[in-house]
Design a protein around this motif. Sequence first.
Motif, PDB file in Angstrom:
ATOM      1  N   THR A   1      -3.131  10.499  -2.845  1.00  0.00           N
ATOM      2  CA  THR A   1      -3.119  11.194  -1.560  1.00  0.00           C
ATOM      3  C   THR A   1      -1.678  11.393  -1.112  1.00  0.00           C
ATOM      4  OG1 THR A   1      -5.224  10.184  -0.917  1.00  0.00           O
ATOM      5  CG2 THR A   1      -3.917  11.175   0.828  1.00  0.00           C
TER       6      THR A   1
ATOM      7  N   GLU B   1       1.942   3.572   1.717  1.00  0.00           N
ATOM      8  CA  GLU B   1       2.067   4.112   3.061  1.00  0.00           C
ATOM      9  C   GLU B   1       3.525   3.994   3.496  1.00  0.00           C
ATOM     10  OE1 GLU B   1      -0.803   2.250   5.578  1.00  0.00           O
ATOM     11  OE2 GLU B   1      -2.463   2.620   4.213  1.00  0.00           O
TER      12      GLU B   1
ATOM     13  N   ASP C   1      -5.020   5.262  -5.372  1.00  0.00           N
ATOM     14  CA  ASP C   1      -6.091   4.317  -5.672  1.00  0.00           C
ATOM     15  C   ASP C   1      -6.870   4.633  -6.952  1.00  0.00           C
ATOM     16  OD1 ASP C   1      -5.401   3.100  -3.324  1.00  0.00           O
ATOM     17  OD2 ASP C   1      -6.934   4.106  -2.132  1.00  0.00           O
TER      18      ASP C   1
ATOM     19  N   ASN D   1      -7.516  -2.613  -6.883  1.00  0.00           N
ATOM     20  CA  ASN D   1      -8.375  -1.432  -6.878  1.00  0.00           C
ATOM     21  C   ASN D   1      -9.543  -1.572  -7.848  1.00  0.00           C
ATOM     22  OD1 ASN D   1      -6.909  -0.007  -4.935  1.00  0.00           O
ATOM     23  ND2 ASN D   1      -5.472   0.773  -6.450  1.00  0.00           N
TER      24      ASN D   1
ATOM     25  N   TYR E   1      -1.623  -4.281  -7.715  1.00  0.00           N
ATOM     26  CA  TYR E   1      -2.230  -3.117  -7.079  1.00  0.00           C
ATOM     27  C   TYR E   1      -3.385  -2.583  -7.926  1.00  0.00           C
ATOM     28  CZ  TYR E   1      -2.543   1.267  -4.475  1.00  0.00           C
ATOM     29  OH  TYR E   1      -2.977   2.314  -3.707  1.00  0.00           O
TER      30      TYR E   1
ATOM     31  N   TYR F   1       0.862   8.644   0.131  1.00  0.00           N
ATOM     32  CA  TYR F   1       0.099   7.807   1.057  1.00  0.00           C
ATOM     33  C   TYR F   1      -0.947   6.953   0.345  1.00  0.00           C
ATOM     34  CZ  TYR F   1      -2.533   6.507   5.243  1.00  0.00           C
ATOM     35  OH  TYR F   1      -3.148   5.806   6.239  1.00  0.00           O
ATOM     36  N   GLY F   2      -1.480   7.434  -0.748  1.00  0.00           N
ATOM     37  CA  GLY F   2      -2.518   6.676  -1.452  1.00  0.00           C
ATOM     38  C   GLY F   2      -2.416   6.895  -2.949  1.00  0.00           C
TER      39      GLY F   2
ATOM     40  N   THR G   1      -4.803  16.072  -1.746  1.00  0.00           N
ATOM     41  CA  THR G   1      -5.603  15.030  -2.390  1.00  0.00           C
ATOM     42  C   THR G   1      -5.880  15.399  -3.839  1.00  0.00           C
ATOM     43  OG1 THR G   1      -6.691  14.609  -0.275  1.00  0.00           O
ATOM     44  CG2 THR G   1      -7.715  13.673  -2.237  1.00  0.00           C
TER      45      THR G   1
ATOM     46  N   ASP H   1       0.860  -1.175   0.000  1.00  0.00           N
ATOM     47  CA  ASP H   1       0.000   0.000   0.000  1.00  0.00           C
ATOM     48  C   ASP H   1       0.901   1.231   0.000  1.00  0.00           C
ATOM     49  OD1 ASP H   1      -2.536  -1.164  -0.002  1.00  0.00           O
ATOM     50  OD2 ASP H   1      -2.389  -1.618   2.131  1.00  0.00           O
TER      51      ASP H   1
END
Length: 562
Positions: free
Chosen positions: A462, A80, A412, A487, A483, A409-410, A451, A78
């Motif tokens: 993100t 992160e 998606d 999603n 990944y 961080y993201g 974002t 992920d």
Amino acid sequence: MSTVNSATSSSYISSSYTSGLTDIDTASLVQDAYDAKMAKADVVDAKIDDIDLQIAAYDELQDLLTALEDAAENLTADAELTSTRDDVWVSKTAYLSSSDSSVTASDVVGVLVDDAATTGTYELEVTQIATAHKIAGDVVTSASDAAGVAGNLSLALGDGDSVDISVDADMSLEDIADEINKQKSTSGVSASVLQISDTQFMLVLSASDTGEEINFSTDGADTSVAQALGLVGDDGSYSNELISAQPAIFKVDGVEVTRSSNTVDDVISGVTLYLYDAEEGTKITLEVEDDASSAYDAIEAFVDAYNDFRSFVLSNQAYTAGTGADEDAVLFGDNLLSSAARDVYDALGFRSDSSLYQSLSSIGISYDDSNYLVIDSETLESALVSDFDTVSTLFSLQTDSSSDDLLVYGADGGFSGSFTVNLTVDADGKLTSADVGGDDSLFTVDGNKVTGAEGSIYEGVTLYFGGSESQSVDVTITPGLAYGLKNSIDTYTNATDGFLSDRIDRLEQQTDDLEDEVSDITQDAEDYAAKLIDRYSVLETKMYQLELLRDQLEALWGNDDD
């Protein structure tokens, strides 16, 4: 394709019902009228059966896609912190071998590696293992008789916390041992009474930790009780040392290391060593490697999950010319199944920027004639062993930021590529805007969270900014096959707003509405049948009365003729 549960399968009126007043079969008439009303319910029940079959098929599709999503998740990180990753691409494994064929490496040292360990080879040699201190007192003739020793016994392990044990002349060895054990969690010293023979007993003290000596004179404490028990001599030396306290001594790549414990986790980063036995002169080779075996198993599970999904798709596409869709093809022509299958196939077609492993086929995974995935185990194993990190980039999300102040961080939304984000900080150190190429509509800022704007190519991205000054940061995001697939599937399987859960909810609502309709039809039919029974009862009564009158008249007229 469906099995009808007829609403008229049970009779409204018992077949033996009859009023007994006339020869009219009232029961059959009422039942026929009831069945005519319930014919509508049979049609509705057939619809319910068809919908139930669809719901069951969608439930199975949901389970298969969820299994594929889980398998994909195991193959990707992920976006992160690296320290929070738990996918197979950060897993490490260790191998031990001995320079002496007569010595088993795992009998000398054990090893545990975590995901933070650095791959590499280390040479170990264990020359001494740590031991726990054990001493004994004088031999006495009884463990239960009064020992005749009185005073204060100060007790500690090394430089640790000390405790004071109050001993009086009436206490036996067993009593003293009990008092010591009451405070062993603090002192680190436990006590027992060793029976040598029927008339020989000895108080034994044992250290809970290795490499530390039992201490009776902390802070200059009086050792007279320890002396009276025969644990130490007048000079403070141990009178009867059963096992001396010694540290562990071992070498790592020729460098001698000393530790108080046989469990060592602070010498090689991410590696815990368990020292079992000393074998001076024997070299133990420790190899820390990427866990290619676990990665292979995860890829194999991923392929199996896809093939289960593919089997379901094929069974629901089955068609016989001249006959139509097969009986088991409940979702034949279904747009949601077609959409899910298309998204899965598209995700599997992902190609990375690597010059070595760009696609599934490059690591030995290909389609057969029915579009099932097949693994060439030799090619896959070779790829994992020779270039583990490059294989990981094919499956897993890869992110990079040119500044330590910005965390991806993201990711998606499916974005893949590089961009430069310009971050503006005001005089108070507050992040005020983020733009790409001067366009600040592409990202929204909320505190230190940046974002991607809905509808933009950065939707789903993100970022978290921790800096205090304005700066431009280069960001690269490569989603990876697993990944991207995870999603894509989540849009179908998400329990809150997934396409499948929405479809199933709507079908279940239709079923509830149809069941209510059946209940209404049934109630109407029962009410109608009840009215008919009442009417027929009145009619039969009147007919019976007329028949009685006729019989009376015939009897009367018959007498006149005579």
